[in-house]
Design an enzyme around this catalytic site. Sequence first.
Site, PDB file in Angstrom:
ATOM      1  N   LYS A  88       0.812  -1.214   0.000  1.00 43.44           N
ATOM      2  CA  LYS A  88       0.000   0.000   0.000  1.00 43.44           C
ATOM      3  C   LYS A  88       0.852   1.273   0.000  1.00 43.44           C
ATOM      4  O   LYS A  88       0.423   2.316  -0.484  1.00 43.44           O
ATOM      5  CB  LYS A  88      -0.913   0.001   1.227  1.00 43.44           C
ATOM      6  CG  LYS A  88      -2.026  -1.057   1.179  1.00 43.44           C
ATOM      7  CD  LYS A  88      -3.042  -0.760   0.109  1.00 43.44           C
ATOM      8  CE  LYS A  88      -4.280  -1.626   0.224  1.00 43.44           C
ATOM      9  NZ  LYS A  88      -4.013  -3.029  -0.123  1.00 43.44           N
TER      10      LYS A  88
ATOM     11  N   ASP B 295     -10.649  -0.400  -0.021  1.00 43.31           N
ATOM     12  CA  ASP B 295     -10.401   0.704   0.910  1.00 43.31           C
ATOM     13  C   ASP B 295     -10.452   2.070   0.226  1.00 43.31           C
ATOM     14  O   ASP B 295      -9.548   2.900   0.368  1.00 43.31           O
ATOM     15  CB  ASP B 295      -9.043   0.513   1.610  1.00 43.31           C
ATOM     16  CG  ASP B 295      -8.967  -0.793   2.369  1.00 43.31           C
ATOM     17  OD1 ASP B 295     -10.019  -1.370   2.669  1.00 43.31           O
ATOM     18  OD2 ASP B 295      -7.844  -1.249   2.650  1.00 43.31           O
TER      19      ASP B 295
END
Length: 694
Positions: free
Chosen positions: A56, A133
């Site tokens: 990420k 997300d």
Amino acid sequence: MATSSEVSEKGRSATKRFIGGVVEGFYGRPWTMEQRTELFKREQKWGLNTYLYAPKDDYKHRMYWRDLYSSEEAEQLVTLISAAKQHNIDFIYAISPGLDITFSNSKEVAALKRKLDQVREMGCTSFSLLFDDIETDMCPADKQAFSSFAHAQVAVTNEVYQHLGEPETFLFCPTDYCAAFCTPNVSQSSYLHTVGDELLPGIDVLWTGPKVVSHKISVESIEEVSSILKRAPVIWDNIHANDYDPQRIFMGPYKDRPTELIPKLRGVLTNPNCEFYPNFVAIHTLATWCKAPADATPRDVEMGDEEQESCYSPQKALTLALTDWLEEFLSTDQPTACLKKESSDEEPMQTDLGEHSYVPGPGENPLYTAEPLTLDDLKLLCDLFYLPYEHGATAKMMLHELNWLKCHSQAAAIKTEQTSEWCSRAQIFDDMCEAVVRMFNRLSNAPNRSILYDLYNYICDIKSGVTLAQAYVKSLGGFGKASAQLMNADPEPWGFRGGLSGEFQRMLPGHGNRDLFKYSPKTSVYCIRPYCAEDKMDVQRIFVQMQRERQIKGSSTTESPLISDILSTGKVLPSPQCALVLEDDFGVCGYMLALTDAKEAAASIQRDTSDSVFEKFPSLVTGQVLPRVTDPSLAKRMIGQLLSTIRSCGSRGVFCELRHTDRRMLDFFTKSSTFRPLEMGSLPPDVIAMGTTL
């Protein structure tokens, strides 16, 4: 009867190998290129076949997804992709454009294709688009172009998939990637139905299970989502992920996923701890699970029946993993060649001890020799840092014993029938604590420092917590006063856990919902809420009722006045935000009230209390809970909330006054781990004062 397209899809799926491996998909510092290469070697050795590149915090994977890789970055990726191929690992490059992509903008889609084309030129043949997300609201332009968020994602994913030539492995991560995110549920989710109906059949879908971090994944749940997606999902498993809690790490075995899942899945990718080296157990046990026969009966306990040897046992898988891991711990990860003495005035950092080894003389301390790490040490380590939803067996036992020793601490001070049992169990707890300290010392001296450095913060923290508990138990038994480090007015900072985050959590309602020891309420609902003016009569009623019950049980009808009585009777109002009431199905059944400054209240009943007492304990707390409330944790929660509020007001300490005949509240405060008897001088003979510092 199956349609021709369904038969064709089944045939295609049958030719694909089961995806088993690791996804580097956590938030935090990405792994190094050397660590990833080491991962490929381990995966090949253990029988896994896939690595999904999705860190990420790689800016060009997520935040700056449009930017092409520089020549230096591209060279690193080429090397990494080549290393994966050398070890027969399928390198899947993932990109996450969902933060800010405009799906309807052809230039945005072109930028996405250009980025993936660059990675394809590096030798990558497998890809993944991730939309996890992210916010689900579309911009005005996308709302005009697409009927839903799912349609927008599917349209772009299909276009990119076809642009890349429909690669054999292409993964799609939906925004609703677990059952908990589906509205209203999996079977009725319009988002998932769109994905299942519109996503091209050659694209596989990632799924985390019932929750983001799923405790258990059942066959039934996978069959349900597979029917909606019209394909078997690839599990993105977060059971060992720790990026959401910097104080936890997970080294228990892969478990609570029956092996009957294997033929119903396209694959499993574990997204493990941020720290690379402690993932040995997570990946090793996943590999063992993937090799288990799908028709075997899963077991979560050690099996002694030889006929069941083919079944997957989490404990057997853990032992296999730890046996291999021990070898790595005991092997050095750095050059061992000793430096030769140089012709200079300074001593080198290391010398050849073979020629000039030191030998202590008579009466001198012997040289320190570190004990070697053992398999039992690693089993203990994993028990202490097991899995998100459970502790290991040893950790459970330690918590259970500590709780018992606290609840029966009076047996240690007063000669009763339980005294010998208390001492025996205290010794067992002490032995378990010593085992943790020995494990810490052996780990700290293990030759492989790379593993140690990834673990050190965690093992240092658990060792500190265990030794504090050990000292506390010894003080309960009258064998020392070391636990005063926790109780005095100016403790060391290492005596606290959690910092500001812990302070916030303790002040919020519901803290402790993951506590090991829970007490089941006898009524359907309990509610703790702030006290209001309308509660005054109920508080007075409870106070009078408990007073009458004490008088009925006692021999005297008169009681000495307490400072706290003027709070319970309503003569003095509690301090702002320092009053709580407890309600059940029948009404108010308990209360906790406090004064941040009790000096004036003491003067109102002419209680002669020294100023030194009020300097250390300026605040007062009182409370009652009716006998029909059999759950002691409710009073504990109320007092905990009040103490947090009083501390935030700047108070240094809190005291309470209790009558000897008030057995229930006296027992509650006596068993509290913080309140201790106080010497207040002017107390009536039937009253005891207790206090705690904040």
